[in-house]
Scaffold this motif. Structure first.
Motif, PDB file in Angstrom:
ATOM      1  N   GLN A  97       2.529  13.528  -5.711  1.00  0.00           N
ATOM      2  CA  GLN A  97       3.006  12.423  -6.548  1.00  0.00           C
ATOM      3  C   GLN A  97       4.492  12.561  -6.852  1.00  0.00           C
ATOM      4  OE1 GLN A  97       0.209  12.938  -9.759  1.00  0.00           O
ATOM      5  NE2 GLN A  97      -1.100  11.244  -9.037  1.00  0.00           N
ATOM      6  N   ARG A  98       4.940  13.792  -7.146  1.00  0.00           N
ATOM      7  CA  ARG A  98       6.364  14.004  -7.427  1.00  0.00           C
ATOM      8  C   ARG A  98       7.199  13.651  -6.192  1.00  0.00           C
ATOM      9  NH1 ARG A  98       4.533  18.576 -10.390  1.00  0.00           N
ATOM     10  NH2 ARG A  98       4.731  19.873  -8.517  1.00  0.00           N
ATOM     11  N   LEU A  99       6.729  14.028  -5.032  1.00  0.00           N
ATOM     12  CA  LEU A  99       7.459  13.706  -3.803  1.00  0.00           C
ATOM     13  C   LEU A  99       7.490  12.199  -3.578  1.00  0.00           C
ATOM     14  CD1 LEU A  99       8.922  14.863  -1.328  1.00  0.00           C
ATOM     15  CD2 LEU A  99       6.720  14.879  -0.130  1.00  0.00           C
ATOM     16  N   ALA A 100       6.414  11.525  -3.882  1.00  0.00           N
ATOM     17  CA  ALA A 100       6.356  10.075  -3.703  1.00  0.00           C
ATOM     18  C   ALA A 100       7.320   9.359  -4.645  1.00  0.00           C
ATOM     19  CB  ALA A 100       4.934   9.570  -3.922  1.00  0.00           C
ATOM     20  N   MET A 101       7.574   9.929  -5.822  1.00  0.00           N
ATOM     21  CA  MET A 101       8.467   9.311  -6.803  1.00  0.00           C
ATOM     22  C   MET A 101       9.922   9.739  -6.632  1.00  0.00           C
ATOM     23  SD  MET A 101       6.868   7.229  -8.710  1.00  0.00           S
ATOM     24  CE  MET A 101       8.109   7.057  -9.977  1.00  0.00           C
ATOM     25  N   GLN A 102      10.165  10.698  -5.802  1.00  0.00           N
ATOM     26  CA  GLN A 102      11.522  11.240  -5.650  1.00  0.00           C
ATOM     27  C   GLN A 102      12.487  10.153  -5.178  1.00  0.00           C
ATOM     28  OE1 GLN A 102      12.511  14.256  -2.482  1.00  0.00           O
ATOM     29  NE2 GLN A 102      12.510  15.610  -4.258  1.00  0.00           N
ATOM     30  N   GLY A 103      13.526   9.869  -6.015  1.00  0.00           N
ATOM     31  CA  GLY A 103      14.520   8.869  -5.678  1.00  0.00           C
ATOM     32  C   GLY A 103      14.037   7.438  -5.836  1.00  0.00           C
ATOM     33  N   ARG A 104      12.900   7.218  -6.514  1.00  0.00           N
ATOM     34  CA  ARG A 104      12.347   5.873  -6.656  1.00  0.00           C
ATOM     35  C   ARG A 104      11.906   5.664  -8.090  1.00  0.00           C
ATOM     36  NH1 ARG A 104      10.960   3.871  -1.585  1.00  0.00           N
ATOM     37  NH2 ARG A 104       9.836   2.200  -2.645  1.00  0.00           N
ATOM     38  N   THR A 105      11.817   4.414  -8.499  1.00  0.00           N
ATOM     39  CA  THR A 105      11.274   4.087  -9.828  1.00  0.00           C
ATOM     40  C   THR A 105       9.782   3.809  -9.735  1.00  0.00           C
ATOM     41  OG1 THR A 105      11.864   1.763  -9.471  1.00  0.00           O
ATOM     42  CG2 THR A 105      13.459   3.155 -10.651  1.00  0.00           C
ATOM     43  N   THR A 106       9.345   3.326  -8.596  1.00  0.00           N
ATOM     44  CA  THR A 106       7.911   3.111  -8.354  1.00  0.00           C
ATOM     45  C   THR A 106       7.600   3.612  -6.934  1.00  0.00           C
ATOM     46  OG1 THR A 106       8.325   0.866  -7.524  1.00  0.00           O
ATOM     47  CG2 THR A 106       7.741   1.102  -9.860  1.00  0.00           C
ATOM     48  N   PRO A 107       6.439   4.216  -6.753  1.00  0.00           N
ATOM     49  CA  PRO A 107       6.106   4.748  -5.427  1.00  0.00           C
ATOM     50  C   PRO A 107       5.665   3.643  -4.474  1.00  0.00           C
ATOM     51  CG  PRO A 107       4.277   5.094  -6.909  1.00  0.00           C
ATOM     52  CD  PRO A 107       5.376   4.477  -7.745  1.00  0.00           C
ATOM     53  N   GLU A 108       5.740   3.925  -3.184  1.00  0.00           N
ATOM     54  CA  GLU A 108       5.213   3.020  -2.168  1.00  0.00           C
ATOM     55  C   GLU A 108       3.694   2.949  -2.304  1.00  0.00           C
ATOM     56  OE1 GLU A 108       6.350   1.140   0.352  1.00  0.00           O
ATOM     57  OE2 GLU A 108       8.450   1.413  -0.214  1.00  0.00           O
ATOM     58  N   GLN A 109       3.143   1.755  -2.202  1.00  0.00           N
ATOM     59  CA  GLN A 109       1.699   1.590  -2.352  1.00  0.00           C
ATOM     60  C   GLN A 109       0.917   2.362  -1.296  1.00  0.00           C
ATOM     61  OE1 GLN A 109      -0.456   0.145  -4.657  1.00  0.00           O
ATOM     62  NE2 GLN A 109       1.463   0.373  -5.801  1.00  0.00           N
ATOM     63  N   ARG A 110       1.481   2.429  -0.082  1.00  0.00           N
ATOM     64  CA  ARG A 110       0.755   3.160   0.966  1.00  0.00           C
ATOM     65  C   ARG A 110       0.674   4.648   0.667  1.00  0.00           C
ATOM     66  NH1 ARG A 110       5.782   1.993   3.194  1.00  0.00           N
ATOM     67  NH2 ARG A 110       6.979   3.778   4.015  1.00  0.00           N
ATOM     68  N   HIS A 111       1.537   5.131  -0.269  1.00  0.00           N
ATOM     69  CA  HIS A 111       1.464   6.519  -0.701  1.00  0.00           C
ATOM     70  C   HIS A 111       0.718   6.634  -2.031  1.00  0.00           C
ATOM     71  CE1 HIS A 111       5.479   6.905   1.651  1.00  0.00           C
ATOM     72  NE2 HIS A 111       4.435   7.019   2.454  1.00  0.00           N
ATOM     73  N   ALA A 112       0.960   5.713  -2.932  1.00  0.00           N
ATOM     74  CA  ALA A 112       0.362   5.793  -4.265  1.00  0.00           C
ATOM     75  C   ALA A 112      -1.142   5.547  -4.230  1.00  0.00           C
ATOM     76  CB  ALA A 112       1.030   4.777  -5.197  1.00  0.00           C
ATOM     77  N   ARG A 113      -1.599   4.601  -3.400  1.00  0.00           N
ATOM     78  CA  ARG A 113      -3.026   4.250  -3.398  1.00  0.00           C
ATOM     79  C   ARG A 113      -3.915   5.437  -3.025  1.00  0.00           C
ATOM     80  NH1 ARG A 113      -2.658   0.631  -0.014  1.00  0.00           N
ATOM     81  NH2 ARG A 113      -2.176  -1.078  -1.450  1.00  0.00           N
ATOM     82  N   PRO A 114      -3.658   6.138  -1.914  1.00  0.00           N
ATOM     83  CA  PRO A 114      -4.543   7.278  -1.603  1.00  0.00           C
ATOM     84  C   PRO A 114      -4.468   8.391  -2.639  1.00  0.00           C
ATOM     85  CG  PRO A 114      -2.698   7.175  -0.067  1.00  0.00           C
ATOM     86  CD  PRO A 114      -2.686   5.901  -0.835  1.00  0.00           C
ATOM     87  N   LEU A 115      -3.290   8.561  -3.291  1.00  0.00           N
ATOM     88  CA  LEU A 115      -3.183   9.589  -4.319  1.00  0.00           C
ATOM     89  C   LEU A 115      -3.980   9.196  -5.564  1.00  0.00           C
ATOM     90  CD1 LEU A 115       0.571  10.622  -4.015  1.00  0.00           C
ATOM     91  CD2 LEU A 115      -1.443  11.877  -3.213  1.00  0.00           C
ATOM     92  N   ASP A 116      -3.938   7.927  -5.917  1.00  0.00           N
ATOM     93  CA  ASP A 116      -4.742   7.466  -7.059  1.00  0.00           C
ATOM     94  C   ASP A 116      -6.232   7.643  -6.770  1.00  0.00           C
ATOM     95  OD1 ASP A 116      -2.440   6.794  -8.381  1.00  0.00           O
ATOM     96  OD2 ASP A 116      -2.538   4.646  -7.868  1.00  0.00           O
ATOM     97  N   GLU A 117      -6.612   7.328  -5.547  1.00  0.00           N
ATOM     98  CA  GLU A 117      -8.021   7.494  -5.185  1.00  0.00           C
ATOM     99  C   GLU A 117      -8.413   8.968  -5.180  1.00  0.00           C
ATOM    100  OE1 GLU A 117      -8.260   5.611  -1.425  1.00  0.00           O
ATOM    101  OE2 GLU A 117      -8.211   3.558  -2.237  1.00  0.00           O
ATOM    102  N   ALA A 118      -7.474   9.833  -4.801  1.00  0.00           N
ATOM    103  CA  ALA A 118      -7.750  11.266  -4.799  1.00  0.00           C
ATOM    104  C   ALA A 118      -7.958  11.785  -6.215  1.00  0.00           C
ATOM    105  CB  ALA A 118      -6.602  12.013  -4.120  1.00  0.00           C
ATOM    106  N   VAL A 119      -7.139  11.289  -7.181  1.00  0.00           N
ATOM    107  CA  VAL A 119      -7.289  11.696  -8.579  1.00  0.00           C
ATOM    108  C   VAL A 119      -8.673  11.282  -9.096  1.00  0.00           C
ATOM    109  CG1 VAL A 119      -6.472  11.311 -10.933  1.00  0.00           C
ATOM    110  CG2 VAL A 119      -4.828  11.688  -9.078  1.00  0.00           C
ATOM    111  N   ALA A 120      -9.062  10.051  -8.776  1.00  0.00           N
ATOM    112  CA  ALA A 120     -10.366   9.564  -9.230  1.00  0.00           C
ATOM    113  C   ALA A 120     -11.495  10.367  -8.587  1.00  0.00           C
ATOM    114  CB  ALA A 120     -10.515   8.084  -8.873  1.00  0.00           C
ATOM    115  N   ARG A 121     -11.323  10.727  -7.340  1.00  0.00           N
ATOM    116  CA  ARG A 121     -12.346  11.509  -6.634  1.00  0.00           C
ATOM    117  C   ARG A 121     -12.486  12.888  -7.255  1.00  0.00           C
ATOM    118  NH1 ARG A 121     -12.498  12.184  -0.023  1.00  0.00           N
ATOM    119  NH2 ARG A 121     -14.621  13.127   0.097  1.00  0.00           N
TER     120      ARG A 121
END
Length: 414
Positions: free
Chosen positions: A345-369
């Motif tokens: 997640q930190r890498l996905a946010m690096q240099g951005r205010t919001t992460p790319e959905q193609r990166h954020a979505r699988p990470l969100d699903e991983a947290v829920a899993r």
């Protein structure tokens, strides 16, 4: 008398001119004939080596040119035969006609020679190519013969050491007909085919020689593998006996879901070890009979059987170890997994205010899993194995996202 001497001198001059014309024509005929004979050798060289359209066309053109040379040569011979310049009663008119016809024959011969020379110059590239091929012929045949001799000597040396090498001997014997054709030469089989055959015999003979020279080492390697695999088989048979106690502890301490996929490990491992022992005996017999390819293949089968059995036996012990560890300290597994997700997640946010959905979505699903896996630990007999497989899957998802982000940034993709 003055008039008679004048006519005599005139006739003598005409005879001399005719003789000179005859001599010039003879020289032209000789030069043309010599050039034609030389060119015949060149054409034969080309046609013996080259079957290309250009070579066939050159042969046809030379045939047509030869027909023309035959015509002018025949005309020259006819002119020579028509006049006897040494006859005492040679008339002036006859001498003049002889000179004219012989001069014409000479001119025709010279023109034919010029055309022949021009044709010869045009053959240069084809002739160079053909001569290059011919230059390869003798060395190719000689290299093949030497390679066959070296292979035969290597085979004799191997047999002297007690190894039969029957398969190599059969392969070497199969080259006999090829050697016969090489000895028959290019005159029978053509230059290109003879060169090709020489190269093929060379490659095959060198391969046989190399295998023969390596055969003693190969035999030693097979002997070592037989000993090593026999030791491994015995050790694995002993380890297999320890699987039942491991399964017994798994059944006693953990739910069925944690061990049901392992309950057939003892039988399968025992069966695999038994088959490995059988194949090992067959491999030893093949080695004693010097059936090297069979021995090698059988040893490969033994190794594959032992690998499968080893993996199954190790899986049972590894399962018990991992279940013991996680049941005593599930929090360690949870934190290790959460750290992997947070790092992604930190890498996905690096240099951005919001992460790319193609990166954020699988990470969100991983947290829920992961949360669902933790919730599944509630109860008297939690499915620890399911928990471990879920945390491993979550870490794998995080790792895939990290790889994707790094690849995107390496290629400049936003």
């Amino acid at each position: 008398m003055t008039t008679a001497r004048s006519w005599w001198r005139r006739g003598d001059n005409l005879r001399a001119d005719a003789q000179a014309a005859k001599d010039a024509a003879a020289e032209a005929f000789y030069e043309l004939d010599t050039a034609q004979r030389d060119l015949v050798i060149s054409i034969e060289t080309i046609t013996a080596v080259d079957s290309s359209p250009a070579a066939r066309r050159a042969s046809e053109d030379f045939r047509a040119l030869g027909e023309r040379i035959d015509q002018v040569s025949a005309a020259y011979i006819a002119a020579v035969d028509a006049y006897d310049l040494d006859r005492d009663e040679l008339e002036a008119a006859t001498a003049a006609r002889a000179r004219t016809e012989l001069t014409k024959a000479k001119d025709d011969l010279v023109r034919a020679r010029k055309d022949l020379d021009a044709f010869a110059r045009g053959l240069g590239p084809l002739l160079d190519k053909a001569e290059t091929q011919l230059a390869r012929l003798a060395p190719a045949v000689e290299r093949a013969r030497q390679a066959l001799l070296a292979a035969s000597n290597a085979l004799d040396a191997v047999r002297a050491s007690g190894l039969r090498a029957d398969d190599l001997a059969a392969r070497l014997a199969a080259l006999g007909p090829e050697l016969t054709k090489l000895n028959q030469g290019a005159g029978t089989h053509g230059v290109q085919e003879t060169i090709r055959r020489g190269d093929e015999v060379l490659r095959t003979a060198e391969a046989i020689r190399a295998e023969a020279e390596r055969l003693p080492e190969r035999a030693r390697e097979i002997d070592k593998r037989i000993v090593s695999l026999r030791t491994r088989t015995q050790a694995l048979a002993t380890r297999t006996e320890g699987v039942d106690p491991v399964l017994s502890e798994l059944r006693r301490r953990f739910s069925m879901a944690c061990w049901q996929d392992l309950q057939h490990v003892p039988e399968r491992a025992t069966e695999a070890v038994g088959r490995a022992e059988q194949k090992l005996q067959e491999a030893a017999k093949a080695r004693d009979e010097q059936r090297w390819p069979d021995a090698t293949a059988l040893l490969g089968t033994v190794r594959a059987l032992l690998d499968d059995a080893d993996a199954a036996v190790s899986a049972a012990g590894d399962r018990l170890r991992r279940l013991n560890e996680v049941s005593k300290d599930p929090q360690g597994e949870i934190e290790r997994t959460r750290f992997a997700v947070r790092d992604a997640q930190r890498l996905a946010m690096q240099g951005r205010t919001t992460p790319e959905q193609r990166h954020a979505r699988p990470l969100d699903e991983a947290v829920a899993r992961l949360d669902r896996a933790v919730e599944g630990l509630q109860g008297r007999h939690p499915d620890w194995w399911h928990f471990l497989t879920e945390t491993a899957a979550v870490r794998e998802t995080a790792a895939r996202v990290v790889t994707a982000i790094r690849e995107d940034r390496a290629t400049g993709r936003p």
